[in-house]
Write a protein that holds these residues in place. Sequence first.
Motif, PDB file in Angstrom:
ATOM      1  N   GLY A   1       0.802  -1.209   0.000  1.00 27.36           N
ATOM      2  CA  GLY A   1       0.000   0.000   0.000  1.00 27.36           C
ATOM      3  C   GLY A   1       0.833   1.255   0.000  1.00 27.36           C
ATOM      4  N   VAL A   2       1.607   1.444   1.085  1.00 26.02           N
ATOM      5  CA  VAL A   2       2.368   2.680   1.254  1.00 26.02           C
ATOM      6  C   VAL A   2       3.452   2.823   0.189  1.00 26.02           C
ATOM      7  CG1 VAL A   2       3.914   3.931   2.822  1.00 26.02           C
ATOM      8  CG2 VAL A   2       1.864   2.785   3.721  1.00 26.02           C
ATOM      9  N   LYS A   3       4.243   1.781  -0.009  1.00 26.71           N
ATOM     10  CA  LYS A   3       5.379   1.872  -0.930  1.00 26.71           C
ATOM     11  C   LYS A   3       4.947   2.040  -2.383  1.00 26.71           C
ATOM     12  CE  LYS A   3       9.089  -0.450  -0.725  1.00 26.71           C
ATOM     13  NZ  LYS A   3      10.072  -1.548  -0.712  1.00 26.71           N
ATOM     14  N   GLU A   4       3.751   1.582  -2.707  1.00 22.25           N
ATOM     15  CA  GLU A   4       3.301   1.661  -4.093  1.00 22.25           C
ATOM     16  C   GLU A   4       2.696   3.023  -4.443  1.00 22.25           C
ATOM     17  OE1 GLU A   4       4.771  -1.912  -4.953  1.00 22.25           O
ATOM     18  OE2 GLU A   4       3.725  -0.644  -6.385  1.00 22.25           O
ATOM     19  N   LYS A   5       2.542   3.877  -3.418  1.00 20.45           N
ATOM     20  CA  LYS A   5       1.922   5.175  -3.651  1.00 20.45           C
ATOM     21  C   LYS A   5       2.960   6.278  -3.523  1.00 20.45           C
ATOM     22  CE  LYS A   5      -1.480   8.354  -1.632  1.00 20.45           C
ATOM     23  NZ  LYS A   5      -2.435   8.573  -0.536  1.00 20.45           N
ATOM     24  N   ARG A   6       2.908   7.260  -4.382  1.00 19.88           N
ATOM     25  CA  ARG A   6       3.793   8.402  -4.281  1.00 19.88           C
ATOM     26  C   ARG A   6       3.333   9.303  -3.144  1.00 19.88           C
ATOM     27  NH1 ARG A   6       5.116  10.436 -10.455  1.00 19.88           N
ATOM     28  NH2 ARG A   6       6.118   8.507 -11.184  1.00 19.88           N
ATOM     29  N   GLY A   7       4.325   9.874  -2.427  1.00 12.99           N
ATOM     30  CA  GLY A   7       4.003  10.747  -1.311  1.00 12.99           C
ATOM     31  C   GLY A   7       3.891   9.969  -0.013  1.00 12.99           C
ATOM     32  N   LYS A   8       3.543  10.695   1.064  1.00 11.92           N
ATOM     33  CA  LYS A   8       3.495  10.096   2.398  1.00 11.92           C
ATOM     34  C   LYS A   8       2.118   9.489   2.644  1.00 11.92           C
ATOM     35  CE  LYS A   8       5.984  11.638   5.671  1.00 11.92           C
ATOM     36  NZ  LYS A   8       6.659  12.406   6.741  1.00 11.92           N
ATOM     37  N   SER A   9       2.129   8.313   3.306  1.00 19.44           N
ATOM     38  CA  SER A   9       0.894   7.622   3.663  1.00 19.44           C
ATOM     39  C   SER A   9       0.939   7.287   5.149  1.00 19.44           C
ATOM     40  CB  SER A   9       0.722   6.347   2.835  1.00 19.44           C
ATOM     41  OG  SER A   9       0.706   6.644   1.458  1.00 19.44           O
ATOM     42  N   THR A  10      -0.206   6.911   5.664  1.00 16.05           N
ATOM     43  CA  THR A  10      -0.329   6.624   7.099  1.00 16.05           C
ATOM     44  C   THR A  10      -0.915   5.238   7.300  1.00 16.05           C
ATOM     45  OG1 THR A  10      -0.673   8.973   7.571  1.00 16.05           O
ATOM     46  CG2 THR A  10      -1.308   7.414   9.283  1.00 16.05           C
ATOM     47  N   ILE A  11      -0.340   4.510   8.240  1.00 22.74           N
ATOM     48  CA  ILE A  11      -0.890   3.223   8.671  1.00 22.74           C
ATOM     49  C   ILE A  11      -1.488   3.438  10.056  1.00 22.74           C
ATOM     50  CG2 ILE A  11      -0.351   0.841   9.280  1.00 22.74           C
ATOM     51  CD1 ILE A  11       1.960   0.947   7.292  1.00 22.74           C
TER      52      ILE A  11
END
Length: 469
Positions: A375-385
Amino acid sequence: MKGGSINLSKKLRKIILSMIYPFILLVIVILFIFGYYIVKYKQITHNVSVSSAFNIDFKSSIDLKMYYYTIGNKQQTTLPISDVEDAITLAESLKETTYRKESIKALQNILEYCSNLKKKMRMIAETKDYDNRKVQLENNIYVLTMLIQGKMSDYIYYEAGYMASLEKEKTEYIKLVMALTCIILLGTIMYLLYYGLRFSRSITVPIGELCENVKNVGDGVFAIPEVNSNYCEIDQLNTGIQQMATRIDALLENVKEEEKMQHMMHLQLLQAQINPHFLYNTLDTIIWLVETEKYGDAVTMLTNLSMFFRGILSKGNDIINLEEEINHIHCYLDIQQVRYQDIMEYSINVPEQLKKIKVPKLILQPLVENALYHGVKEKRGKSTITITCSDQGEDILITVVDNGIGMIAEKLNFVKNSLKNSERVGFGLTAVHERLKLYFGGSYGVDIHSEYGVGTTVKVQIPKEFEQK
């Protein structure tokens, strides 16, 4: 295979090349020396040959032509300037291939005399009186041609001397090369004796130890010692024998103690949930922190890694408090945040009254790992778990949410079908689903919802109280 191990074939090539390189270098030096002297000899021989031919007829030719010109003989009606020009051209060409100072000085004198000779020739041409022309011929022309011839003789003498000195110098170099050859040959022999014996011992000794280990395994002794070697082939043999001994011992133990099989299967299941790249990358990050002298960060990361594996072990318990499981996830995410601080944030919300509830260990780490890597690594920019635990009456609901890339409908259906059919999918996702059903029954397990571009939500429902089977 050990990090410092080398290939046997590479080692052999290294030994052979280390013997060949000195001889190649020696041959290059010899060829350079002989090439140098061949070029020098060729130049000097050419210079002496040309200058000798010049010296034979220059004076007599010029003197005769100037005599005829002076007395007004019809055989010579023009000044032999072109002959002098040829002599100048010859002297200049000789200067380009002449290196000895005395020889160069002689050529310089010749050029000066030739220049003066042309002037004296023109003076005769401008003089009308016969007697004066005769005097100028004898006092100027004859003297200058004699001087030119003398300097050319000096040049030949110096070049011949230079040739003799080159011969002597070449002889000294040949003696030096012969001495150097003997030294290199002796050094190579000593090298072969020393490194050859050392190389053979470095192979035969560990092979003998491997043979002893194989004999021990055949006799039923499975606790065999490691064989130390610097060669990857022997390391591979040692690893294979060690693994063979371990597996045979494990198989025998399984036959003797059938009741331990279920525990071993559970242990292997837990170990299978850990992504080996996580450990490799974590250790690489710690090494990088130490190399950049960020010792505090390295210690913190090592502490988290230690706590992470302590949580995996859990003193051999498969059932732990929810608080311990959350602490384990804290350690995992703190480690990962060092590597993915630019793209990942996380938050964990667990009510205090739920922390002592018993849960199977390692049910969250595979879900969080899926959220990070898929999820996070496949998306550009910062994500939250976000990890949330909530009270649902008789059950508790644990939710792992990420606002990463999410899944398209086809992939989501594939994952759900894989979980339904107990097919392997994701980082331990099926294992978590199957363990939940094994502990709590078919109505429990993993539920997934996802939307591409929005994120993924994974829900795990666990009873507050249950009897461990």
